[in-house]
Design a protein around this motif. Sequence first.
Motif, PDB file in Angstrom:
ATOM      1  N   ARG A  52       1.172  -7.119  29.472  1.00  0.00           N
ATOM      2  CA  ARG A  52       2.181  -6.533  28.586  1.00  0.00           C
ATOM      3  C   ARG A  52       3.375  -7.486  28.415  1.00  0.00           C
ATOM      4  NH1 ARG A  52       3.187  -1.476  26.684  1.00  0.00           N
ATOM      5  NH2 ARG A  52       1.461  -0.637  27.911  1.00  0.00           N
ATOM      6  N   LYS A  53       3.638  -8.304  29.422  1.00  0.00           N
ATOM      7  CA  LYS A  53       4.806  -9.175  29.390  1.00  0.00           C
ATOM      8  C   LYS A  53       4.620 -10.414  28.522  1.00  0.00           C
ATOM      9  CE  LYS A  53       6.246  -7.647  33.997  1.00  0.00           C
ATOM     10  NZ  LYS A  53       7.461  -6.922  33.614  1.00  0.00           N
ATOM     11  N   ASN A  54       3.365 -10.773  28.204  1.00  0.00           N
ATOM     12  CA  ASN A  54       3.167 -11.961  27.374  1.00  0.00           C
ATOM     13  C   ASN A  54       2.321 -11.687  26.133  1.00  0.00           C
ATOM     14  OD1 ASN A  54       0.490 -11.828  28.245  1.00  0.00           O
ATOM     15  ND2 ASN A  54       0.640 -13.569  29.620  1.00  0.00           N
ATOM     16  N   GLN A  55       2.060 -10.413  25.849  1.00  0.00           N
ATOM     17  CA  GLN A  55       1.176 -10.079  24.734  1.00  0.00           C
ATOM     18  C   GLN A  55       1.721 -10.557  23.385  1.00  0.00           C
ATOM     19  OE1 GLN A  55       0.671  -5.814  24.768  1.00  0.00           O
ATOM     20  NE2 GLN A  55       2.846  -5.387  24.482  1.00  0.00           N
ATOM     21  N   HIS A  56       3.015 -10.793  23.310  1.00  0.00           N
ATOM     22  CA  HIS A  56       3.615 -11.276  22.066  1.00  0.00           C
ATOM     23  C   HIS A  56       3.352 -12.763  21.837  1.00  0.00           C
ATOM     24  CE1 HIS A  56       6.432 -12.147  25.294  1.00  0.00           C
ATOM     25  NE2 HIS A  56       7.029 -13.041  24.520  1.00  0.00           N
ATOM     26  N   GLN A  57       2.697 -13.425  22.802  1.00  0.00           N
ATOM     27  CA  GLN A  57       2.479 -14.866  22.687  1.00  0.00           C
ATOM     28  C   GLN A  57       1.007 -15.252  22.566  1.00  0.00           C
ATOM     29  OE1 GLN A  57       4.589 -16.712  25.974  1.00  0.00           O
ATOM     30  NE2 GLN A  57       6.543 -16.559  24.912  1.00  0.00           N
ATOM     31  N   LEU A  58       0.158 -14.298  22.205  1.00  0.00           N
ATOM     32  CA  LEU A  58      -1.265 -14.601  22.077  1.00  0.00           C
ATOM     33  C   LEU A  58      -1.520 -15.680  21.022  1.00  0.00           C
ATOM     34  CD1 LEU A  58      -2.850 -11.032  22.303  1.00  0.00           C
ATOM     35  CD2 LEU A  58      -3.016 -12.864  23.991  1.00  0.00           C
ATOM     36  N   PHE A  59      -0.838 -15.587  19.916  1.00  0.00           N
ATOM     37  CA  PHE A  59      -1.007 -16.584  18.854  1.00  0.00           C
ATOM     38  C   PHE A  59      -0.397 -17.917  19.267  1.00  0.00           C
ATOM     39  CE2 PHE A  59       0.577 -18.660  14.929  1.00  0.00           C
ATOM     40  CZ  PHE A  59      -0.658 -18.911  14.335  1.00  0.00           C
ATOM     41  N   GLU A  60       0.756 -17.863  19.939  1.00  0.00           N
ATOM     42  CA  GLU A  60       1.459 -19.079  20.322  1.00  0.00           C
ATOM     43  C   GLU A  60       0.693 -19.885  21.363  1.00  0.00           C
ATOM     44  OE1 GLU A  60       2.867 -16.237  19.765  1.00  0.00           O
ATOM     45  OE2 GLU A  60       4.423 -16.659  18.274  1.00  0.00           O
ATOM     46  N   ILE A  61      -0.005 -19.204  22.291  1.00  0.00           N
ATOM     47  CA  ILE A  61      -0.739 -19.960  23.316  1.00  0.00           C
ATOM     48  C   ILE A  61      -1.904 -20.713  22.687  1.00  0.00           C
ATOM     49  CG2 ILE A  61      -2.309 -18.085  23.998  1.00  0.00           C
ATOM     50  CD1 ILE A  61      -0.683 -20.718  26.327  1.00  0.00           C
ATOM     51  N   LYS A  62      -2.492 -20.154  21.647  1.00  0.00           N
ATOM     52  CA  LYS A  62      -3.568 -20.867  20.956  1.00  0.00           C
ATOM     53  C   LYS A  62      -3.013 -22.080  20.216  1.00  0.00           C
ATOM     54  CE  LYS A  62      -6.302 -16.642  20.446  1.00  0.00           C
ATOM     55  NZ  LYS A  62      -6.856 -15.635  19.515  1.00  0.00           N
ATOM     56  N   LYS A  63      -1.847 -21.924  19.618  1.00  0.00           N
ATOM     57  CA  LYS A  63      -1.193 -23.054  18.956  1.00  0.00           C
ATOM     58  C   LYS A  63      -0.836 -24.136  19.979  1.00  0.00           C
ATOM     59  CE  LYS A  63       2.092 -22.531  16.037  1.00  0.00           C
ATOM     60  NZ  LYS A  63       3.353 -22.075  15.403  1.00  0.00           N
ATOM     61  N   PHE A  64      -0.362 -23.707  21.134  1.00  0.00           N
ATOM     62  CA  PHE A  64      -0.008 -24.646  22.190  1.00  0.00           C
ATOM     63  C   PHE A  64      -1.237 -25.430  22.637  1.00  0.00           C
ATOM     64  CE2 PHE A  64       0.237 -25.753  26.651  1.00  0.00           C
ATOM     65  CZ  PHE A  64       1.459 -26.397  26.750  1.00  0.00           C
ATOM     66  N   GLY A  65      -2.350 -24.725  22.823  1.00  0.00           N
ATOM     67  CA  GLY A  65      -3.573 -25.391  23.251  1.00  0.00           C
ATOM     68  C   GLY A  65      -4.042 -26.428  22.242  1.00  0.00           C
ATOM     69  N   LYS A  66      -3.966 -26.075  20.973  1.00  0.00           N
ATOM     70  CA  LYS A  66      -4.367 -27.008  19.924  1.00  0.00           C
ATOM     71  C   LYS A  66      -3.448 -28.215  19.880  1.00  0.00           C
ATOM     72  CE  LYS A  66      -5.562 -27.166  15.010  1.00  0.00           C
ATOM     73  NZ  LYS A  66      -5.670 -26.374  13.750  1.00  0.00           N
ATOM     74  N   LYS A  67      -2.157 -27.975  20.048  1.00  0.00           N
ATOM     75  CA  LYS A  67      -1.173 -29.054  20.001  1.00  0.00           C
ATOM     76  C   LYS A  67      -1.354 -30.027  21.154  1.00  0.00           C
ATOM     77  CE  LYS A  67       3.835 -29.880  20.168  1.00  0.00           C
ATOM     78  NZ  LYS A  67       5.172 -29.239  20.280  1.00  0.00           N
ATOM     79  N   THR A  68      -1.614 -29.514  22.352  1.00  0.00           N
ATOM     80  CA  THR A  68      -1.740 -30.386  23.517  1.00  0.00           C
ATOM     81  C   THR A  68      -3.098 -31.065  23.586  1.00  0.00           C
ATOM     82  OG1 THR A  68      -2.384 -28.466  24.852  1.00  0.00           O
ATOM     83  CG2 THR A  68      -0.066 -29.131  24.911  1.00  0.00           C
ATOM     84  N   GLY A  69      -4.108 -30.489  22.917  1.00  0.00           N
ATOM     85  CA  GLY A  69      -5.417 -31.120  22.881  1.00  0.00           C
ATOM     86  C   GLY A  69      -6.384 -30.673  23.953  1.00  0.00           C
ATOM     87  N   VAL A  70      -6.150 -29.480  24.535  1.00  0.00           N
ATOM     88  CA  VAL A  70      -7.125 -28.962  25.495  1.00  0.00           C
ATOM     89  C   VAL A  70      -8.423 -28.620  24.774  1.00  0.00           C
ATOM     90  CG1 VAL A  70      -5.307 -28.077  26.989  1.00  0.00           C
ATOM     91  CG2 VAL A  70      -6.355 -26.555  25.303  1.00  0.00           C
TER      92      VAL A  70
END
Length: 231
Positions: free
Chosen positions: A97-115
């Motif tokens: 519940r504490k990070n559910q607002h960042q589901l889209f952002e974590i995917k963007k972060f992963g793409k940006k960093t190249g994982v």
Amino acid sequence: MNPELIDMIALAKDQGFYVVVSTNGHFLDELTVRKLISSRLDRLIVSLDGVDAATYNAYRKNGNFDKVVSGIENIISEKKSQKVRAPFIELQFVHTRKNQHQLFEIKKFGKKTGVDKVSIKSFQLLNFNHVNEWLPDENTRYKIGTDGKVKINSKLPDRCFRLWSSCVITWDGNVVPCCFDKNADYSMGNIYRQQMSQIWKSRAYNNFREKVFTDRKNIDICCNCSEGLLK
């Protein structure tokens, strides 16, 4: 935590194992990532449960968000420098519940960093008294029963593929059935004292497999697991 980790990975690879290491990402300095790559590690899972320090620390108490991000960048950079594909880097995000607002952002972060992959992992409740604090709005693992209590959203079939496909080795060498045995309560043996083949085929391991086949609901680590569940 274990100074022999790199040697353990290399030894397992020499024996033909597919090796995965799961980490909180706090120890991925430049020297360590070079050693991990040279060990021929197959997959590295790094936990990052937020895209900013405040959200990350809500779950990862006393963690260092910047240090984890730096570690991820270190190993991605080293892979590129050495022009290698392994280890496969999986970024794991425990959905609460504490990070559910960042589901889209974590995917963007992963793409940006190249994982190589971003995995959204369902949250496991250990204390149902805190369900309103931690359980996200979108949840498939749990349901509210007619008695008002939180229950796992499935029957618990007497089966589990993981018991024949993989195991977990803790930092001190204990072999446990899976990652749900977080406190190594079901240690099947220790690789510092026994051969892995002996542990894998031992009476203790086979007895545990048999209990999963006949009475899974009474194994505490299995009652909160999503493996093999029937909707």
